[in-house]
Scaffold this motif. Structure first.
Motif, PDB file in Angstrom:
ATOM      1  N   MET A 176       0.827  -1.200   0.000  1.00  0.00           N
ATOM      2  CA  MET A 176       0.000   0.000   0.000  1.00  0.00           C
ATOM      3  C   MET A 176       0.868   1.259   0.000  1.00  0.00           C
ATOM      4  SD  MET A 176      -3.156  -1.100   0.020  1.00  0.00           S
ATOM      5  CE  MET A 176      -2.772  -2.613  -0.880  1.00  0.00           C
ATOM      6  N   ASN A 177       0.336   2.346  -0.556  1.00  0.00           N
ATOM      7  CA  ASN A 177       1.068   3.611  -0.561  1.00  0.00           C
ATOM      8  C   ASN A 177       0.116   4.763  -0.301  1.00  0.00           C
ATOM      9  OD1 ASN A 177       0.429   5.153  -3.301  1.00  0.00           O
ATOM     10  ND2 ASN A 177       0.596   2.964  -3.794  1.00  0.00           N
ATOM     11  N   HIS A 178       0.650   5.789   0.347  1.00  0.00           N
ATOM     12  CA  HIS A 178      -0.079   7.012   0.678  1.00  0.00           C
ATOM     13  C   HIS A 178       0.495   8.121  -0.196  1.00  0.00           C
ATOM     14  CE1 HIS A 178      -1.984  10.204   2.956  1.00  0.00           C
ATOM     15  NE2 HIS A 178      -2.558   9.328   3.756  1.00  0.00           N
ATOM     16  N   THR A 179      -0.355   8.755  -1.011  1.00  0.00           N
ATOM     17  CA  THR A 179       0.144   9.732  -1.984  1.00  0.00           C
ATOM     18  C   THR A 179       0.762  10.962  -1.332  1.00  0.00           C
ATOM     19  OG1 THR A 179      -2.093  10.665  -2.133  1.00  0.00           O
ATOM     20  CG2 THR A 179      -1.486   8.994  -3.760  1.00  0.00           C
ATOM     21  N   ASP A 180       0.428  11.238  -0.077  1.00  0.00           N
ATOM     22  CA  ASP A 180       0.996  12.406   0.599  1.00  0.00           C
ATOM     23  C   ASP A 180       2.381  12.137   1.166  1.00  0.00           C
ATOM     24  OD1 ASP A 180      -1.319  13.724   0.022  1.00  0.00           O
ATOM     25  OD2 ASP A 180      -2.234  13.415   1.999  1.00  0.00           O
ATOM     26  N   VAL A 181       2.857  10.888   1.094  1.00  0.00           N
ATOM     27  CA  VAL A 181       4.167  10.520   1.632  1.00  0.00           C
ATOM     28  C   VAL A 181       5.117  10.298   0.466  1.00  0.00           C
ATOM     29  CG1 VAL A 181       5.456   8.870   3.030  1.00  0.00           C
ATOM     30  CG2 VAL A 181       3.104   9.480   3.653  1.00  0.00           C
ATOM     31  N   THR A 195      -1.152   2.278   7.686  1.00  0.00           N
ATOM     32  CA  THR A 195      -1.810   1.578   8.792  1.00  0.00           C
ATOM     33  C   THR A 195      -2.618   2.545   9.647  1.00  0.00           C
ATOM     34  OG1 THR A 195       0.050   0.027   8.832  1.00  0.00           O
ATOM     35  CG2 THR A 195      -1.443   0.000  10.716  1.00  0.00           C
ATOM     36  N   GLY A 196      -2.081   3.738   9.875  1.00  0.00           N
ATOM     37  CA  GLY A 196      -2.826   4.725  10.646  1.00  0.00           C
ATOM     38  C   GLY A 196      -4.123   5.132   9.980  1.00  0.00           C
ATOM     39  N   LEU A 197      -4.104   5.287   8.645  1.00  0.00           N
ATOM     40  CA  LEU A 197      -5.324   5.643   7.921  1.00  0.00           C
ATOM     41  C   LEU A 197      -6.343   4.509   7.971  1.00  0.00           C
ATOM     42  CD1 LEU A 197      -6.934   7.545   6.159  1.00  0.00           C
ATOM     43  CD2 LEU A 197      -5.682   6.681   4.167  1.00  0.00           C
ATOM     44  N   VAL A 211      -5.374  -7.069   8.068  1.00  0.00           N
ATOM     45  CA  VAL A 211      -4.229  -6.628   7.268  1.00  0.00           C
ATOM     46  C   VAL A 211      -3.178  -7.727   7.280  1.00  0.00           C
ATOM     47  CG1 VAL A 211      -2.408  -4.901   7.066  1.00  0.00           C
ATOM     48  CG2 VAL A 211      -4.692  -4.203   7.794  1.00  0.00           C
ATOM     49  N   VAL A 212      -2.650  -8.060   6.107  1.00  0.00           N
ATOM     50  CA  VAL A 212      -1.568  -9.036   5.985  1.00  0.00           C
ATOM     51  C   VAL A 212      -0.244  -8.290   6.027  1.00  0.00           C
ATOM     52  CG1 VAL A 212      -0.508 -10.786   4.512  1.00  0.00           C
ATOM     53  CG2 VAL A 212      -2.992 -10.620   4.662  1.00  0.00           C
ATOM     54  N   GLY A 213       0.688  -8.789   6.835  1.00  0.00           N
ATOM     55  CA  GLY A 213       2.010  -8.183   6.958  1.00  0.00           C
ATOM     56  C   GLY A 213       3.103  -9.171   6.615  1.00  0.00           C
ATOM     57  N   PRO A 224       8.024  -0.608  10.668  1.00  0.00           N
ATOM     58  CA  PRO A 224       8.329  -0.082  11.998  1.00  0.00           C
ATOM     59  C   PRO A 224       7.599  -0.851  13.097  1.00  0.00           C
ATOM     60  CG  PRO A 224       6.740   1.327  10.890  1.00  0.00           C
ATOM     61  CD  PRO A 224       7.160   0.296   9.884  1.00  0.00           C
ATOM     62  N   LYS A 225       8.171  -0.820  14.287  1.00  0.00           N
ATOM     63  CA  LYS A 225       7.538  -1.493  15.423  1.00  0.00           C
ATOM     64  C   LYS A 225       6.215  -0.840  15.796  1.00  0.00           C
ATOM     65  CE  LYS A 225       8.233  -4.939  18.253  1.00  0.00           C
ATOM     66  NZ  LYS A 225       8.427  -6.323  17.745  1.00  0.00           N
ATOM     67  N   VAL A 226       6.046   0.432  15.435  1.00  0.00           N
ATOM     68  CA  VAL A 226       4.795   1.123  15.750  1.00  0.00           C
ATOM     69  C   VAL A 226       3.620   0.482  15.027  1.00  0.00           C
ATOM     70  CG1 VAL A 226       4.945   2.808  13.867  1.00  0.00           C
ATOM     71  CG2 VAL A 226       3.780   3.428  15.977  1.00  0.00           C
ATOM     72  N   LEU A 227       3.890  -0.265  13.959  1.00  0.00           N
ATOM     73  CA  LEU A 227       2.824  -0.981  13.253  1.00  0.00           C
ATOM     74  C   LEU A 227       2.092  -1.925  14.188  1.00  0.00           C
ATOM     75  CD1 LEU A 227       1.352  -1.939  10.672  1.00  0.00           C
ATOM     76  CD2 LEU A 227       3.274  -3.468  10.258  1.00  0.00           C
ATOM     77  N   GLU A 228       2.819  -2.634  15.045  1.00  0.00           N
ATOM     78  CA  GLU A 228       2.194  -3.550  15.988  1.00  0.00           C
ATOM     79  C   GLU A 228       1.491  -2.810  17.110  1.00  0.00           C
ATOM     80  OE1 GLU A 228       4.698  -6.886  17.139  1.00  0.00           O
ATOM     81  OE2 GLU A 228       6.082  -6.392  15.513  1.00  0.00           O
ATOM     82  N   HIS A 229       1.908  -1.573  17.397  1.00  0.00           N
ATOM     83  CA  HIS A 229       1.242  -0.787  18.432  1.00  0.00           C
ATOM     84  C   HIS A 229      -0.093  -0.236  17.951  1.00  0.00           C
ATOM     85  CE1 HIS A 229       4.843  -1.377  20.577  1.00  0.00           C
ATOM     86  NE2 HIS A 229       5.541  -0.382  20.078  1.00  0.00           N
ATOM     87  N   ILE A 230      -0.219   0.030  16.659  1.00  0.00           N
ATOM     88  CA  ILE A 230      -1.441   0.641  16.130  1.00  0.00           C
ATOM     89  C   ILE A 230      -2.584  -0.365  16.112  1.00  0.00           C
ATOM     90  CG2 ILE A 230      -2.487   1.644  14.072  1.00  0.00           C
ATOM     91  CD1 ILE A 230       0.199   2.906  13.415  1.00  0.00           C
TER      92      ILE A 230
END
Length: 456
Positions: A176-181, A195-197, A211-213, A224-230
């Motif tokens: 996945m990609n975010h056009t603003d990044v 993931t945040g969106l 979500v498949v990772g 990032p590890k924050v993925l598992e926190h979200i």
């Protein structure tokens, strides 16, 4: 005037950010993981509160405490790991090695839930034709399953909010990609923002999203590890893809226990549940062979019996070799030292190998006694009786210490036909009279007492 973009370097392993490049990440110590990204500073806005935009708080007593609604997946083992099913509005991350069966189990979920729910399957890796071929192989033909081949997470979020499907599957988050990044798909920033969106979308419209990772070379979730926190739940598929058995484990679960596991068998037509993992792990046991012993460990609320094999042979080198599969190597070394110092079994000039059959992993200290007895059985070339089970934790003084859930372990052993159970002496006080019927329970204080109690 548009603000100028600046270049920063982000670690693909831990998410550490730095204005300059490092060969070794200062955050996690990994080499060659710093990747360059462009960041555009956000435009400054005046600090004022607009009419109607003030956030509102709700009193705790005003919040409804109705029972949470869950969707059963049709796979009891998966429902057990999730805590009873998929919770509405939750974000679940499913990860595992390539070819382990992530897409397979998701399509099987679609086949069951598609009979009553509208499901959206978003794929960034496969075409719709490829998904159709796999669905035909698995026998999935529900009319409520919609396929979308798209990688723009903003378009996907808008589609979810407009069409309101009842379940969404994203395969996979690294595509996945975010056009603003301003970075490539799969980068630390892209994975975090996408993931945040998706998380905000799932909570706003109360729709569960799976979500498949992907995983990296170390077996950890890529990104990032924050993925598992979200996310609300993190599920891992374990097992060798060349073997037929798979183990599903919850590493994080906000709606249930993280101690439960699910066991599956990979067949030509998909994953099949293994309702009794103990029978699977004990099938094909060798007859009258030394160096084997049966262990009993607790996985959540379920006792599981597994065969432990030990092999001890004279070494051909100056330093003996040690190897452990399915058991912690450092704990195996400690058990060998205890057996030499406290029990008088000499392994100094012997190679020692430990293997847990079936790809299962024993992480509980209760497996210490079975591992030690398998090693001693191979060293002495004495056969352990086939109807014997042993469990207990071994201390550095050579003592056998008590473990929890003794009655459940013994009842499971008796149900599977075992006639003698070797347990720590201190655990006998916790047993009721009904447990002692139909099976002989032997309490031991040391490893030597346990070995004398189990040899045939």
């Amino acid at each position: 005037m548009a603000q100028k973009s600046k270049s920063i370097f982000v670690c693909g392993q831990c998410g550490y950010e730095s204005p300059k490049w490092y060969g070794k990440c200062p955050g996690c110590g990994e080499w060659n993981t710093m990747m360059e990204e462009l960041r555009t500073p956000a435009a400054a806005s005046p600090a004022k509160v607009r009419s109607g935009s003030m956030p509102r708080a709700v009193q705790l007593e005003d919040i409804s405490a109705d029972t949470e609604h869950r969707y059963t997946t049709g796979l009891k083992e998966l429902d057990r790991v999730l805590g009873g099913g998929i919770v509405k509005g939750s974000l679940v991350l499913l990860s595992g090695d390539p070819g382990i069966g992530k897409s397979t189990i998701l399509l099987q979920i679609c086949g069951f839930l598609g009979e009553s729910l509208r499901i959206l399957y978003v794929s960034g890796e496969e075409s719709a034709h490829q998904i159709k071929l796999r669905a035909q192989r698995l026998g999935v033909s529900t009319p409520n399953l919609s396929i979308m081949c798209e990688t723009d997470v903003q378009l996907i979020s808008e589609y979810i909010q407009s069409e309101r499907p009842e379940l969404v599957i994203i395969d996979s988050i690294q595509t996945m990609n975010h056009t603003d990044v301003a970075s490539s798909s799969g980068s630390v920033t892209q994975v975090r923002e996408c993931t945040g969106l998706l998380m905000r979308t799932a909570k706003s419209v109360d729709i569960p999203i799976i979500v498949v990772g992907h995983v990296n070379k170390d077996g950890n979730i890529a990104g990032p590890k924050v993925l598992e926190h979200i996310v609300d739940a993190v599920l891992y598929f374990e097992g060798d893809r060349h073997l037929s058995y798979r183990i599903l484990r919850a590493v994080k679960n906000r709606y249930g226990s993280t101690n439960e596991i699910g066991v599956f068998e990979m067949l030509d037509n998909g994953l099949r549940e293994v309702e009794n993992p103990s029978l699977m792990l004990l099938s094909g046991r060798p007859q009258n062979a030394s160096g084997t012993c049966v262990a009993c460990v607790m996985e959540g609320s379920r006792p599981i019996l597994a065969e432990v094999q030990g092999l001890v042979a004279p070494t051909g080198f100056g330093t003996p070799r040690r190897m452990a599969t399915g058991f912690d190597y450092n704990r195996m070394s400690m058990l060998l030292a205890v057996l030499e110092k406290r029990a008088g079994y000499f392994f100094g000039n012997m190679d020692a190998y430990v293997n847990v059959v079936g790809g299962f992993r024993l992480d509980e200290p209760a497996a210490d006694l079975s591992v030690a007895l398998a090693l001693v059985s191979s060293l002495k070339d004495c056969v352990v009786r086939e109807d014997v089970l042993a469990f207990g934790e071994i201390g550095l003084a050579g003592e056998i210490r008590a473990v929890g859930n003794t009655e459940q372990r013994i009842n499971e052993a008796a149900r599977l036909g075992f006639r003698r159970c070797v347990v720590p002496k201190h655990s006998l006080k916790q047993l009721s009279a009904s447990v002692r019927q139909g099976i002989e329970i032997v309490g031991v204080r040391t490893v030597r007492e346990a070995f004398e109690a189990i040899i045939g």
